[in-house]
Scaffold this active site. Structure first.
Site, PDB file in Angstrom:
ATOM      1  N   ASN A 122       3.943   5.900   2.444  1.00 59.31           N
ATOM      2  CA  ASN A 122       4.744   4.998   1.601  1.00 59.31           C
ATOM      3  C   ASN A 122       4.168   5.033   0.178  1.00 59.31           C
ATOM      4  OD1 ASN A 122       5.358   2.572   0.138  1.00 59.31           O
ATOM      5  ND2 ASN A 122       6.163   1.681   2.005  1.00 59.31           N
ATOM      6  N   HIS A 154       3.400   2.074  -4.140  1.00 57.50           N
ATOM      7  CA  HIS A 154       2.388   1.604  -5.093  1.00 57.50           C
ATOM      8  C   HIS A 154       1.955   2.664  -6.096  1.00 57.50           C
ATOM      9  CE1 HIS A 154       2.716  -2.253  -3.445  1.00 57.50           C
ATOM     10  NE2 HIS A 154       2.312  -1.868  -2.249  1.00 57.50           N
ATOM     11  N   HIS A 159      10.461   1.839  -0.536  1.00 59.04           N
ATOM     12  CA  HIS A 159      11.249   0.620  -0.351  1.00 59.04           C
ATOM     13  C   HIS A 159      11.901   0.283  -1.692  1.00 59.04           C
ATOM     14  CE1 HIS A 159      11.143  -3.930   0.975  1.00 59.04           C
ATOM     15  NE2 HIS A 159      12.353  -3.551   0.610  1.00 59.04           N
ATOM     16  N   ARG A 161      13.497  -2.188  -3.462  1.00 60.18           N
ATOM     17  CA  ARG A 161      13.714  -3.628  -3.308  1.00 60.18           C
ATOM     18  C   ARG A 161      14.854  -4.088  -4.208  1.00 60.18           C
ATOM     19  NH1 ARG A 161       9.304  -6.735  -1.049  1.00 60.18           N
ATOM     20  NH2 ARG A 161      10.438  -8.470  -1.951  1.00 60.18           N
ATOM     21  N   ARG A 214      10.989  -3.988  -8.067  1.00 63.61           N
ATOM     22  CA  ARG A 214       9.649  -4.236  -8.624  1.00 63.61           C
ATOM     23  C   ARG A 214       8.768  -2.983  -8.639  1.00 63.61           C
ATOM     24  NH1 ARG A 214       6.951  -7.983  -3.996  1.00 63.61           N
ATOM     25  NH2 ARG A 214       8.582  -9.406  -4.668  1.00 63.61           N
ATOM     26  N   GLU A 231      13.459   2.551   3.070  1.00 63.43           N
ATOM     27  CA  GLU A 231      13.273   1.185   3.550  1.00 63.43           C
ATOM     28  C   GLU A 231      14.069   0.249   2.647  1.00 63.43           C
ATOM     29  OE1 GLU A 231       9.041   0.389   4.018  1.00 63.43           O
ATOM     30  OE2 GLU A 231       9.542  -1.698   3.640  1.00 63.43           O
ATOM     31  N   THR A 243       6.534  -7.111   2.508  1.00 67.25           N
ATOM     32  CA  THR A 243       7.338  -7.541   3.654  1.00 67.25           C
ATOM     33  C   THR A 243       6.439  -8.350   4.595  1.00 67.25           C
ATOM     34  OG1 THR A 243       8.422  -5.407   3.420  1.00 67.25           O
ATOM     35  CG2 THR A 243       8.976  -6.687   5.365  1.00 67.25           C
ATOM     36  N   GLU A 293      10.717  -0.121  14.088  1.00 65.31           N
ATOM     37  CA  GLU A 293       9.378   0.035  13.510  1.00 65.31           C
ATOM     38  C   GLU A 293       8.613  -1.213  13.869  1.00 65.31           C
ATOM     39  OE1 GLU A 293       8.890   1.222   9.349  1.00 65.31           O
ATOM     40  OE2 GLU A 293       6.983   0.135   9.303  1.00 65.31           O
ATOM     41  N   HIS A 326       2.490  -1.189   8.642  1.00 60.69           N
ATOM     42  CA  HIS A 326       2.076  -2.362   7.873  1.00 60.69           C
ATOM     43  C   HIS A 326       0.605  -2.683   8.091  1.00 60.69           C
ATOM     44  CE1 HIS A 326       2.480  -5.800   5.294  1.00 60.69           C
ATOM     45  NE2 HIS A 326       3.696  -5.398   5.015  1.00 60.69           N
TER      46      HIS A 326
HETATM   47  N1  PXP Z   1       6.555  -0.584   7.012  1.00 63.09           N
HETATM   48  C1  PXP Z   1       7.271  -1.521   6.361  1.00 63.09           C
HETATM   49  C2  PXP Z   1       8.565  -1.935   6.957  1.00 63.09           C
HETATM   50  C3  PXP Z   1       6.817  -2.071   5.161  1.00 63.09           C
HETATM   51  O1  PXP Z   1       7.538  -3.010   4.536  1.00 63.09           O
HETATM   52  C4  PXP Z   1       5.602  -1.624   4.620  1.00 63.09           C
HETATM   53  C5  PXP Z   1       5.119  -2.176   3.308  1.00 63.09           C
HETATM   54  O2  PXP Z   1       5.966  -1.773   2.306  1.00 63.09           O
HETATM   55  C6  PXP Z   1       4.902  -0.638   5.315  1.00 63.09           C
HETATM   56  C7  PXP Z   1       5.377  -0.155   6.526  1.00 63.09           C
HETATM   57  C8  PXP Z   1       3.604  -0.107   4.811  1.00 63.09           C
HETATM   58  O3  PXP Z   1       2.684  -1.126   4.812  1.00 63.09           O
HETATM   59  P1  PXP Z   1       1.307  -0.943   4.026  1.00 63.09           P
HETATM   60  O4  PXP Z   1       1.664  -0.768   2.584  1.00 63.09           O
HETATM   61  O5  PXP Z   1       0.576  -2.197   4.321  1.00 63.09           O
HETATM   62  O6  PXP Z   1       0.671   0.287   4.618  1.00 63.09           O
END
Ligand code: PXP
Length: 238
Positions: free
Chosen positions: A6, A9, A42, A44, A48, A69, A100, A151, A191
């Site tokens: 992901n 960031h 994601h 959003r 952001r 996402e 999330t 998920e 997550h």
């Molecule tokens: N899965 C989902 C549905 C999420 O919302 C996120 C965070 O954006 C992640 C996975 C990844 O989580 P993390 O950034 O804590 O690894």
């Protein structure tokens, strides 16, 4: 089982100065070259981190799986159809949240998903995954909707404050994965996963497909570099 990175960031860092770097497409390319099976972002509603243009840039450059996402709004469904990724993961979205905060409340969203969201996405070939807490009730409702995947939300496992609490969460995740697999639903997870908690999770929970990791991996990359970090995470998969 495969790693999807992901890269939200990377966009957070880029947006901090608005200078256009670090470049998202380049980051995705490095992740894939290091062995990641694909990329998650994601988009959003408040934009952001990931912006609309990023989504199309990534669609044009990512070679592996793209997991889009999103919240199940009409606006996002419209963009999803234009982008046409392999997979979309539907998540709850709160305006004030930092990230999330938990899985979908299936009882609350069920009728809307059945009448509006699923029919709209089912006109495409995009696989649907529902971000869920590991509880049997939500998984049964997801099955009734005919979801392709779920998920599993691993946040409570990742943030558990004692060994007992972590054990308890692992057990819940394990039985949720078994339940989903028995129902013919693909099991993804994510997550809060990091280099400390990933191994026990993978060892304990069966039937895992896509593992989505963002914040910890991108943070580790500040010190070790993105390529080395992705490789370190992949080592934990074996
Ligand atoms: N899965 C989902 C549905 C999420 O919302 C996120 C965070 O954006 C992640 C996975 C990844 O989580 P993390 O950034 O804590 O690894």
């Amino acid at each position: 089982m495969q790693l999807l990175v992901n890269i939200d960031h990377i966009a957070t860092l880029r947006n901090a100065r608005g200078e256009g770097y670090p470049n998202l497409v380049k980051a995705a390319e490095i992740c894939e070259q290091a062995g990641a099976a694909g990329i998650v972002f994601h988009l959003r509603s408040d934009r952001r981190h990931i912006k609309d243009a990023d989504v199309f840039d990534l669609k044009n450059s990512v070679q592996g799986t793209i997991d889009f996402e999103m919240a199940a709004t009409d606006e996002m469904i419209g963009i999803l159809k234009e982008v046409n990724p392999h997979l979309c993961t539907l998540v709850p979205e709160g305006r004030e949240e930092l990230t999330t905060e938990g899985g979908l409340n299936m009882e609350v969203v069920f009728d809307d998903f059945k009448q509006r969201v699923f029919p709209a996405i089912r006109k495409t070939n995009i696989e649907i995954s529902l971000f869920l807490d590991p509880n049997p009730y939500d998984i049964n409702l997801a099955f009734e909707l005919g979801t392709d995947a779920i998920e599993l939300h691993t946040g409570n496992y990742a943030n558990a404050e004692s060994d007992e609490a972590q054990e308890h969460e692992l057990k819940r995740l394990k039985s949720a994965a078994i339940q989903a697999n028995e129902l013919g639903i693909k099991v993804n997870a994510g997550h809060g996963l990091n280099q400390q908690n990933l191994k026990s999770f993978i060892e304990e929970v069966p039937h895992l497909n896509d593992i989505s990791i963002g914040h910890a991996l991108i943070s580790d990359a500040v010190f070790d570099g993105l390529e080395t970090t992705v490789k370190k995470y992949l080592k934990l998969f074996s």
